[in-house]
Enzyme design. Structure first.
Site, PDB file in Angstrom:
ATOM      1  N   ASP A   8      41.087  22.331  38.350  1.00  0.00           N
ATOM      2  CA  ASP A   8      40.029  21.716  37.177  1.00  0.00           C
ATOM      3  C   ASP A   8      39.268  22.831  36.968  1.00  0.00           C
ATOM      4  O   ASP A   8      38.364  23.544  37.696  1.00  0.00           O
ATOM      5  CB  ASP A   8      39.110  20.456  37.588  1.00  0.00           C
ATOM      6  N   ASP A 130      43.851   7.271  31.917  1.00  0.00           N
ATOM      7  CA  ASP A 130      42.858   7.246  33.116  1.00  0.00           C
ATOM      8  C   ASP A 130      41.798   6.205  32.684  1.00  0.00           C
ATOM      9  O   ASP A 130      41.508   5.989  31.474  1.00  0.00           O
ATOM     10  CB  ASP A 130      41.978   8.503  32.737  1.00  0.00           C
TER      11      ASP A 130
END
Length: 238
Positions: A8, A130
């Site tokens: 990330d 998500d």
């Protein structure tokens, strides 16, 4: 089951968050390429790369990092974060991504998402589903995207999407174990999904449970960076 390590990116650095909260960011490396090369050298073949700056903003923010990793490694990169327009998705593939994860745009702009599926095909588009408490979240997980998780997946399933990354936001970065029952429920309703688990993985035992549940892949982030799972263990499960 494929075990996929995650990088990330926030401010050009390799970080991890807890439950998607940007204020909890912890830097693990100043150079994401170095991390990616380390994965490759140990036998990893696929990388989950997320542009956190892009996810919380209006467009891809870390194109140079994506480009460097795609040019200088042989990893198959699935990239997400900041895919909000035709220009963004074209740039992501142009910089070398093998697959692109579409989440916020799929929730907020279904017409564009459908067009991208038609243009690039269902093998190269991953649905980013998500969710927090059963609701799809968007824009770096800050906002409610207006969809129930099951309805969201069902909509894109009808369009031919089979590759889905599902993150239980309440577990992401917590090292408390993955949302295995949620994934079992999704696979019971959509048995042909190529479902990737994301969030909460803390051990090799968690990975074994996910494999037994029928997951196609599982993403490992903080568990690797905190020393709970080694690269060798990830490779051994392929």
């Amino acid at each position: 089951m494929t075990v996929v390590p995650a990088i990330d990116i926030l401010g050009g650095k390799c970080v991890r968050l807890t439950k998607g909260d940007y204020s909890t960011g912890k830097v693990y490396s100043e150079d994401p390429l170095e991390v990616a090369l380390g994965f490759q050298e140990c036998g990893i073949r696929r990388l989950h790369l997320v542009d956190l700056d892009g996810a919380g903003g209006d467009h891809i923010a870390n194109r140079s990092v994506l480009g460097r990793i795609c040019r200088e490694t042989s990893l198959s990169v699935d990239f997400g974060g900041g895919i909000k327009s035709d220009g963004d998705i074209d740039a992501a593939f142009g910089y070398g991504a093998s697959m692109v994860t579409v989440g916020s745009a799929a929730a907020l702009d279904p017409d564009s998402a459908a067009r991208w599926i038609g243009r690039y095909g269902t093998d190269r588009i991953i649905l980013g589903a998500d969710a927090r408490n059963g609701r799809v979240a968007t824009n770096g997980w800050k906002n409610d995207g207006g969809w129930d998780l099951y309805d969201f997946i069902a909509h894109y399933h009808e369009l031919g999407i089979r590759r889905v990354i599902c993150t239980d936001i309440n577990l992401d970065g917590t090292l408390q174990g993955p949302a295995t029952e949620l994934y079992r429920s999704l696979l019971a309703r959509f048995p042909d999904l190529l479902l990737t688990a994301s969030g909460g993985v803390s051990s090799v035992e968690d990975l074994k449970v996910l494999a037994e549940a029928g997951l196609d892949a599982a993403i490992v982030g903080k568990a690797y960076y905190e020393g709970r799972i080694t690269i060798q263990e990830m490779v051994s499960m392929q």
